[in-house]
Design a protein around this motif. Structure first.
Motif, PDB file in Angstrom:
ATOM      1  N   ALA A 267      20.510  34.727   9.885  1.00  0.00           N
ATOM      2  CA  ALA A 267      19.678  34.472   8.700  1.00  0.00           C
ATOM      3  C   ALA A 267      20.518  34.136   7.476  1.00  0.00           C
ATOM      4  O   ALA A 267      20.285  34.642   6.378  1.00  0.00           O
ATOM      5  CB  ALA A 267      18.777  35.666   8.423  1.00  0.00           C
ATOM      6  N   GLY A 268      21.525  33.270   7.668  1.00  0.00           N
ATOM      7  CA  GLY A 268      22.187  32.636   6.520  1.00  0.00           C
ATOM      8  C   GLY A 268      21.258  31.521   6.046  1.00  0.00           C
ATOM      9  O   GLY A 268      20.105  31.411   6.484  1.00  0.00           O
TER      10      GLY A 268
ATOM     11  N   GLN B 279      21.282  28.351   6.681  1.00  0.00           N
ATOM     12  CA  GLN B 279      20.873  27.348   7.680  1.00  0.00           C
ATOM     13  C   GLN B 279      19.790  27.909   8.604  1.00  0.00           C
ATOM     14  O   GLN B 279      18.781  27.233   8.878  1.00  0.00           O
ATOM     15  CB  GLN B 279      22.089  26.869   8.511  1.00  0.00           C
TER      16      GLN B 279
ATOM     17  N   GLN C  37      22.112  40.125  12.071  1.00  0.00           N
ATOM     18  CA  GLN C  37      22.864  41.326  12.481  1.00  0.00           C
ATOM     19  C   GLN C  37      23.014  42.366  11.366  1.00  0.00           C
ATOM     20  O   GLN C  37      23.066  43.551  11.631  1.00  0.00           O
ATOM     21  CB  GLN C  37      24.239  40.933  13.028  1.00  0.00           C
TER      22      GLN C  37
ATOM     23  N   HIS D 139      23.124  40.391   2.510  1.00  0.00           N
ATOM     24  CA  HIS D 139      24.496  40.848   2.781  1.00  0.00           C
ATOM     25  C   HIS D 139      25.499  39.813   2.285  1.00  0.00           C
ATOM     26  O   HIS D 139      25.122  38.683   1.942  1.00  0.00           O
ATOM     27  CB  HIS D 139      24.687  41.132   4.273  1.00  0.00           C
TER      28      HIS D 139
ATOM     29  N   SER E 120      26.831  32.490   3.040  1.00  0.00           N
ATOM     30  CA  SER E 120      25.739  32.027   2.160  1.00  0.00           C
ATOM     31  C   SER E 120      25.535  32.880   0.913  1.00  0.00           C
ATOM     32  O   SER E 120      24.606  32.623   0.161  1.00  0.00           O
ATOM     33  CB  SER E 120      24.429  31.969   2.963  1.00  0.00           C
TER      34      SER E 120
ATOM     35  N   LYS F  47      21.931  43.083  15.827  1.00  0.00           N
ATOM     36  CA  LYS F  47      22.916  42.100  16.314  1.00  0.00           C
ATOM     37  C   LYS F  47      22.495  41.613  17.699  1.00  0.00           C
ATOM     38  O   LYS F  47      22.170  42.433  18.572  1.00  0.00           O
ATOM     39  CB  LYS F  47      24.287  42.770  16.377  1.00  0.00           C
TER      40      LYS F  47
ATOM     41  N   THR G  65      22.306  29.773  14.703  1.00  0.00           N
ATOM     42  CA  THR G  65      22.922  29.432  13.406  1.00  0.00           C
ATOM     43  C   THR G  65      23.709  30.670  12.959  1.00  0.00           C
ATOM     44  O   THR G  65      23.334  31.344  12.006  1.00  0.00           O
ATOM     45  CB  THR G  65      21.836  29.085  12.360  1.00  0.00           C
TER      46      THR G  65
ATOM     47  N   PRO H  73      30.116  32.025  10.906  1.00  0.00           N
ATOM     48  CA  PRO H  73      31.461  32.289  11.438  1.00  0.00           C
ATOM     49  C   PRO H  73      31.450  32.997  12.800  1.00  0.00           C
ATOM     50  O   PRO H  73      32.488  33.063  13.457  1.00  0.00           O
ATOM     51  CB  PRO H  73      32.088  33.195  10.376  1.00  0.00           C
ATOM     52  N   TRP H  74      30.304  33.536  13.204  1.00  0.00           N
ATOM     53  CA  TRP H  74      30.221  34.233  14.501  1.00  0.00           C
ATOM     54  C   TRP H  74      29.731  33.290  15.612  1.00  0.00           C
ATOM     55  O   TRP H  74      29.489  33.725  16.734  1.00  0.00           O
ATOM     56  CB  TRP H  74      29.280  35.441  14.407  1.00  0.00           C
TER      57      TRP H  74
ATOM     58  N   VAL I  82      28.849  33.949  19.860  1.00  0.00           N
ATOM     59  CA  VAL I  82      27.510  33.877  20.464  1.00  0.00           C
ATOM     60  C   VAL I  82      27.501  32.804  21.563  1.00  0.00           C
ATOM     61  O   VAL I  82      26.833  32.956  22.589  1.00  0.00           O
ATOM     62  CB  VAL I  82      26.443  33.570  19.376  1.00  0.00           C
TER      63      VAL I  82
ATOM     64  N   ILE J   8      37.990  32.502   2.609  1.00  0.00           N
ATOM     65  CA  ILE J   8      38.049  31.739   1.358  1.00  0.00           C
ATOM     66  C   ILE J   8      38.166  32.697   0.183  1.00  0.00           C
ATOM     67  O   ILE J   8      37.358  33.632   0.046  1.00  0.00           O
ATOM     68  CB  ILE J   8      36.772  30.876   1.181  1.00  0.00           C
TER      69      ILE J   8
ATOM     70  N   TYR K  97      37.651  22.662  -6.637  1.00  0.00           N
ATOM     71  CA  TYR K  97      36.350  22.399  -7.253  1.00  0.00           C
ATOM     72  C   TYR K  97      36.012  23.534  -8.205  1.00  0.00           C
ATOM     73  O   TYR K  97      36.589  24.626  -8.127  1.00  0.00           O
ATOM     74  CB  TYR K  97      35.258  22.224  -6.187  1.00  0.00           C
TER      75      TYR K  97
ATOM     76  N   GLY L  88      32.291  24.426   4.927  1.00  0.00           N
ATOM     77  CA  GLY L  88      32.411  24.679   3.483  1.00  0.00           C
ATOM     78  C   GLY L  88      31.621  23.759   2.587  1.00  0.00           C
ATOM     79  O   GLY L  88      31.811  23.755   1.373  1.00  0.00           O
ATOM     80  N   HIS L  89      30.705  22.935   3.171  1.00  0.00           N
ATOM     81  CA  HIS L  89      29.906  22.075   2.267  1.00  0.00           C
ATOM     82  C   HIS L  89      28.445  21.968   2.713  1.00  0.00           C
ATOM     83  O   HIS L  89      27.752  21.005   2.367  1.00  0.00           O
ATOM     84  CB  HIS L  89      30.557  20.690   2.127  1.00  0.00           C
TER      85      HIS L  89
END
Ligand SMILES: Cc1cc2nc3c(=O)[nH]c(=O)nc-3n(C[C@H](O)[C@H](O)[C@H](O)COP(=O)(O)OP(=O)(O)OC[C@H]3O[C@@H](n4cnc5c(N)ncnc54)[C@H](O)[C@@H]3O)c2cc1C
Ligand SMILES: O=C(O)[C@@H]1CCCC=N1
Length: 392
Positions: A16-17, A19, A39, A44, A49, A175, A202, A205-206, A210, A225, A260, A351-352
């Motif tokens: 649930a970011g 995307q 998860q 969080h 995101s 999770k 979606t 980073p994990w 999955v 980052i 940026y 990153g974009h």
């Protein structure tokens, strides 16, 4: 462990970011019974995101992103109308580069060809419009007039709330531990078992964790980052806090990377200026900094600040952490699992991806519903990689 829920969802979205949340939102808009699994307890700050701001722009060197961003602006405005929350602030997006820079010239060409409202600036015009910003004598600049910032945390909350208002279900703090592919896919989490006709992964980073048990290895790299905020040397003096745009510095100071910046938002008096990149790290070990950094990102930023923004202290006042999930070409992955047509993958946002998330969600929902996607997905296909695929 509970028994499988007797009702089979049309779709389960894992992660649930921004995307996954937009994917779930578009599925619910299409009357699909949708479950969004996360998860961590929401909200969080462990993924990609979180945070208050992200840049929005049509100034891209790839024409497909410039073109896709036209619809993204409409979709962001639609979410603003539905939620009654302001999510976008127009500041202009300034692009600065050394002379003859190819990426800069492609950005200008693309904006022109796609009828984006934009203009070239001389060095003098930039420095007059944005006091406190000092360009090198030979630097070139242009401005994407409708570039600006998105209020990221508010956007994530708004899209999740709209999803729930349309009948969508969110289960957080669960999770996903196992996915059993089939005509009906069974998803086992740390506390329940769910079934759906389709799933969308979606997982930010994990994602690789999955996907590996599903026989798919993608060339993804997860990067830590450093999100840096900078303070004025003399409060109120630099002129930078009053009228600062979002900006993108391409290959400045002889560097191969981009930097940026965004106007002062999250911390009064501080400006967010970051290095577009980072050092490889496992998402679980993001905050441990076990290895010495390969890329001296903060030093590069300090050098940049000293030269281009001398009114700021050349040491960051605040450093926070976030994650990128990069593909080798920095283009997203929006595709079906090569072996399972009812498993759709959205990954590698490099990153974009925030600005494009309303459209990414729409495209992933189209794939999951078996509809013809609204855009050519060739740049986002898994087959562009030499991907070893195990047959499970
Ligand atoms: C510092 C920084 C600055 C950025 N700046 C910009 C910008 O200016 N403009 C822009 O457009 N983009 C920007 N981006 C990129 C953008 O924020 C990301 O592309 C986007 O947030 C990616 O979203 P995501 O949903 O793929 O990943 P995430 O937000 O990480 O979401 C994935 C979710 O999946 C969950 N998950 C993973 N595994 C499981 C599992 N097994 N079970 C259940 N849940 C699971 C995770 O907990 C997570 O919540 C920036 C990113 C960073 C880090
Ligand atoms: O996506 C964006 O616009 C920002 C700025 C450039 C580097 C990464 N994120």
């Amino acid at each position: 462990m509970a028994l499988p829920n007797s009702s089979v969802y049309d779709c389960i979205v894992i992660g649930a970011g921004i995307q996954g949340s937009f994917t779930a939102y578009h599925l619910a808009k299409n009357q699909k019974r949708t479950l969004l699994l996360e998860q961590f307890p929401l909200p969080h700050s462990r993924g990609s995101s979180h945070g208050q701001t992200r840049i929005i722009r049509r100034a891209y060197s790839e024409q497909f992103y410039t073109s896709m961003m036209q619809e993204c602006y409409q979709l962001w405005a639609e979410l603003e109308r539905e939620s009654g929350i302001k999510l976008y602030r127009k500041t202009g997006l300034l692009v600065i580069a050394p002379p003859g820079n190819e990426e800069f010239e492609s950005i200008c060409r693309n904006m022109e060809q796609n009828k984006v409202s934009w203009e070239r600036f001389t060095r003098e015009q930039v420095m007059a419009k944005y006091p406190g910003l000092i360009l090198n004598p030979e630097d070139v600049a242009c401005c994407d007039d409708n570039g600006g910032i998105l209020y990221a945390d508010k956007a994530l909350r708004a899209v999740q709330e709209q999803f729930q208002k349309m009948g969508g279900v969110i289960q957080d703090g669960q999770k996903v531990k196992h996915i059993q592919p089939g005509q009906v896919v069974t998803v086992t989490t740390t506390s329940d078992i769910y079934q759906a006709k389709n799933i969308v992964i979606t997982a930010g980073p994990w994602a690789q964790k999955v996907l590996s048990p599903l026989g798919l290895e993608l060339p993804l790299k997860t990067l830590r980052i450093n999100v840096c905020y900078w303070k004025e040397k003399i409060p109120g003096r630099s002129g930078l806090l009053q009228n600062f745009p979002a900006f993108l510095g391409v290959n400045l100071n002889g560097e191969e990377h981009e930097v940026y910046g965004l106007p002062c938002q999250e911390y009064p008096g501080l400006i967010k200026i970051c290095f577009h990149g980072g050092n490889e790290a496992e998402p679980e070990e993001r905050d441990l900094q076990a290895k010495p950094p390969q890329i001296p990102d903060i030093q590069i930023l300090c050098n940049f600040i000293s030269k281009y923004l001398p009114g700021l202290h050349p040491k960051p006042a605040v450093i926070e952490q976030c994650m990128y999930t990069n593909t080798p070409d920095s283009n997203f992955i929006l595709d079906y699992h090569p072996l399972h047509k009812n498993i759709v993958i959205g990954s590698g946002f490099s990153g974009h991806g925030f600005k494009l998330s309303p459209l990414v969600g729409k495209i992933l929902s189209e794939l999951s519903m078996g509809k013809e996607p609204s855009y050519d997905l060739t740049p986002f296909s898994i087959s562009r990689f030499q991907t070893p695929q195990a047959s499970l």
